[in-house]
Design a protein around this motif. Structure first.
Motif, PDB file in Angstrom:
ATOM      1  N   GLY A 197       0.815  -1.209   0.000  1.00  0.00           N
ATOM      2  CA  GLY A 197       0.000   0.000   0.000  1.00  0.00           C
ATOM      3  C   GLY A 197       0.847   1.255   0.000  1.00  0.00           C
ATOM      4  N   SER A 198       0.202   2.363   0.352  1.00  0.00           N
ATOM      5  CA  SER A 198       0.853   3.667   0.254  1.00  0.00           C
ATOM      6  C   SER A 198       1.626   4.003   1.520  1.00  0.00           C
ATOM      7  N   SER A 199       2.678   4.776   1.337  1.00  0.00           N
ATOM      8  CA  SER A 199       3.399   5.335   2.471  1.00  0.00           C
ATOM      9  C   SER A 199       2.593   6.494   3.065  1.00  0.00           C
ATOM     10  N   GLY A 200       2.961   6.909   4.255  1.00  0.00           N
ATOM     11  CA  GLY A 200       2.337   8.080   4.847  1.00  0.00           C
ATOM     12  C   GLY A 200       2.692   9.333   4.061  1.00  0.00           C
ATOM     13  N   VAL A 201       1.749  10.260   4.013  1.00  0.00           N
ATOM     14  CA  VAL A 201       2.006  11.541   3.356  1.00  0.00           C
ATOM     15  C   VAL A 201       1.503  12.665   4.260  1.00  0.00           C
ATOM     16  N   ALA A 202       2.111  13.832   4.093  1.00  0.00           N
ATOM     17  CA  ALA A 202       1.652  15.048   4.769  1.00  0.00           C
ATOM     18  C   ALA A 202       1.474  16.123   3.713  1.00  0.00           C
ATOM     19  N   LEU A 203       0.304  16.714   3.679  1.00  0.00           N
ATOM     20  CA  LEU A 203      -0.004  17.799   2.749  1.00  0.00           C
ATOM     21  C   LEU A 203       0.201  19.108   3.507  1.00  0.00           C
ATOM     22  N   ILE A 204       1.142  19.920   3.069  1.00  0.00           N
ATOM     23  CA  ILE A 204       1.579  21.088   3.842  1.00  0.00           C
ATOM     24  C   ILE A 204       1.472  22.351   2.991  1.00  0.00           C
ATOM     25  N   VAL A 205       0.818  23.357   3.541  1.00  0.00           N
ATOM     26  CA  VAL A 205       0.795  24.680   2.926  1.00  0.00           C
ATOM     27  C   VAL A 205       1.560  25.631   3.838  1.00  0.00           C
ATOM     28  N   VAL A 206       2.526  26.355   3.268  1.00  0.00           N
ATOM     29  CA  VAL A 206       3.321  27.331   4.018  1.00  0.00           C
ATOM     30  C   VAL A 206       3.031  28.715   3.457  1.00  0.00           C
ATOM     31  N   ASP A 207       2.687  29.679   4.340  1.00  0.00           N
ATOM     32  CA  ASP A 207       2.344  31.016   3.845  1.00  0.00           C
ATOM     33  C   ASP A 207       3.541  31.969   3.921  1.00  0.00           C
ATOM     34  N   ASP A 208       3.321  33.200   3.471  1.00  0.00           N
ATOM     35  CA  ASP A 208       4.406  34.177   3.411  1.00  0.00           C
ATOM     36  C   ASP A 208       4.904  34.608   4.784  1.00  0.00           C
ATOM     37  N   ASN A 209       4.156  34.275   5.843  1.00  0.00           N
ATOM     38  CA  ASN A 209       4.584  34.579   7.208  1.00  0.00           C
ATOM     39  C   ASN A 209       5.249  33.378   7.877  1.00  0.00           C
ATOM     40  N   SER A 210       5.532  32.346   7.064  1.00  0.00           N
ATOM     41  CA  SER A 210       6.214  31.128   7.522  1.00  0.00           C
ATOM     42  C   SER A 210       5.355  30.266   8.441  1.00  0.00           C
ATOM     43  N   GLN A 211       4.053  30.520   8.480  1.00  0.00           N
ATOM     44  CA  GLN A 211       3.144  29.643   9.211  1.00  0.00           C
ATOM     45  C   GLN A 211       2.668  28.532   8.278  1.00  0.00           C
ATOM     46  N   ASN A 212       2.294  27.380   8.872  1.00  0.00           N
ATOM     47  CA  ASN A 212       1.877  26.277   8.009  1.00  0.00           C
ATOM     48  C   ASN A 212       0.587  25.646   8.487  1.00  0.00           C
ATOM     49  N   ALA A 213      -0.064  24.953   7.557  1.00  0.00           N
ATOM     50  CA  ALA A 213      -1.232  24.124   7.850  1.00  0.00           C
ATOM     51  C   ALA A 213      -0.951  22.752   7.252  1.00  0.00           C
TER      52      ALA A 213
END
Length: 304
Positions: free
Chosen positions: A90-106
């Motif tokens: 099966g699939s490996s773990g993944v993390a979907l990451i968004v980083v903004d211009d203030n260096s904060q992430n979701a």
């Protein structure tokens, strides 16, 4: 021989996009860049400990996909022992990451193969655990496995570190007595203690509350504000080194790996905390998870 750190936890491929800001619900933004970067809290902490001077073994699971092969190869390239990193269908773990211009992430995490890290896998890797000086766990693998790991590490008399991330619920009460160092961030400390952490005072209150649950010592990491360390007798604030942040991804993992490497090398708690803080500070000046983690030489140069 270098100090021995064993990390039990997750390996993810981070799918990272940069955007001007984090999207709102239902909104589509135009991103600025995209990259795939090896990550996962477990693997990040293993890489950090290895780059910062420790002999490291990883215990975890990857998928039978291309990401899984890349994740294993990435750890091997860092000199990390991967005999206890299994490959499952099966699939490996993944993390979907968004980083903004203030260096904060979701971040959104899909466990994939990390969900296959079972107590049986740990039992098969018991010789690896026995060779450790420090054992690190996080919460990106099944809780039953984390509990099994903490208990076994305590039975073996190892230094036990739990980074309770991500924290969505209270920890099982019996875990606390098996932990030497509990290392949550502000939000994790709030979830675990029931104390809203929004200042140094409330961080100290949360740490004190967690100490009362039976944990050995508590380190609440506070980002740019540094951290709060509670040892039962007192709470001490450690300010963070001042740097210009580019991307905070993996800063907490870098601290944990550096702290563990320093403890395993025989440094005292205060020395280990400050060493981990410098490593974390250097990591936020660079983009990405594992690519941002500094080497022992870079930390030594910063502090010299």
């Amino acid at each position: 021989m270098p100090a021995k750190v064993v990390v039990i936890g997750s390996l993810n491929m981070d799918l990272v996009t940069r955007a001007p800001r984090l999207p709102r619900g239902g909104e589509t933004l135009i991103g600025q860049s995209f990259s795939t970067i090896p990550g996962g809290k477990g693997a990040n902490q293993a890489v950090a400990a290895a780059r910062l001077g420790a002999q490291v073994s990883m215990v975890g699971c990857v998928g039978s996909d291309a990401y899984g092969q890349q994740l294993r190869e990435g750890l091997l390239a860092e000199g990390i022992d991967c005999q206890a990193v299994g490959v499952v269908d099966g699939s490996s773990g993944v993390a979907l990451i968004v980083v903004d211009d203030n260096s904060q992430n979701a971040i959104v995490i899909v466990a994939g193969a990390n969900g296959a890290l079972s107590p049986d896998v740990l039992d098969n890797a018991d010789a690896v655990l026995q060779g450790a000086d420090v054992i690190i766990c996080q919460l990106e693998v099944p809780d039953i496995t984390v509990g099994h790991a903490l208990k076994r590490a305590r039975e073996l008399g190892k230094i036990v570190i739990l980074n309770p991330a991500p924290a969505s619920h209270a920890l099982p009460a019996e875990w606390y007595a098996w932990i030497d160092y509990l290392v949550p961030n502000e939000s994790e400390a709030a979830v675990l203690s029931g104390v809203a952490v929004d200042s140094l005072q409330t961080a100290a209150a949360a740490a004190t509350q967690l100490m009362s649950a039976g944990v050995g010592k508590v380190i609440v990491t506070l980002g740019a504000q540094g951290l709060m360390f509670a040892n039962g007798a007192s709470c001490e604030h450690f300010p963070a080194p001042q740097v210009k942040a580019l991307d905070t991804t993996a800063a907490g993992d870098t601290f944990v790996g550096g702290f563990a490497a320093a403890l395993a090398a025989g440094k005292n708690e205060v020395e280990a905390i400050r060493f981990g803080q410098v490593a974390a500070a250097l990591s936020v000046t660079r983009a990405g998870a594992q690519p941002s983690i500094p080497t022992l030489q870079e930390v030594q140069a910063f502090t010299s």
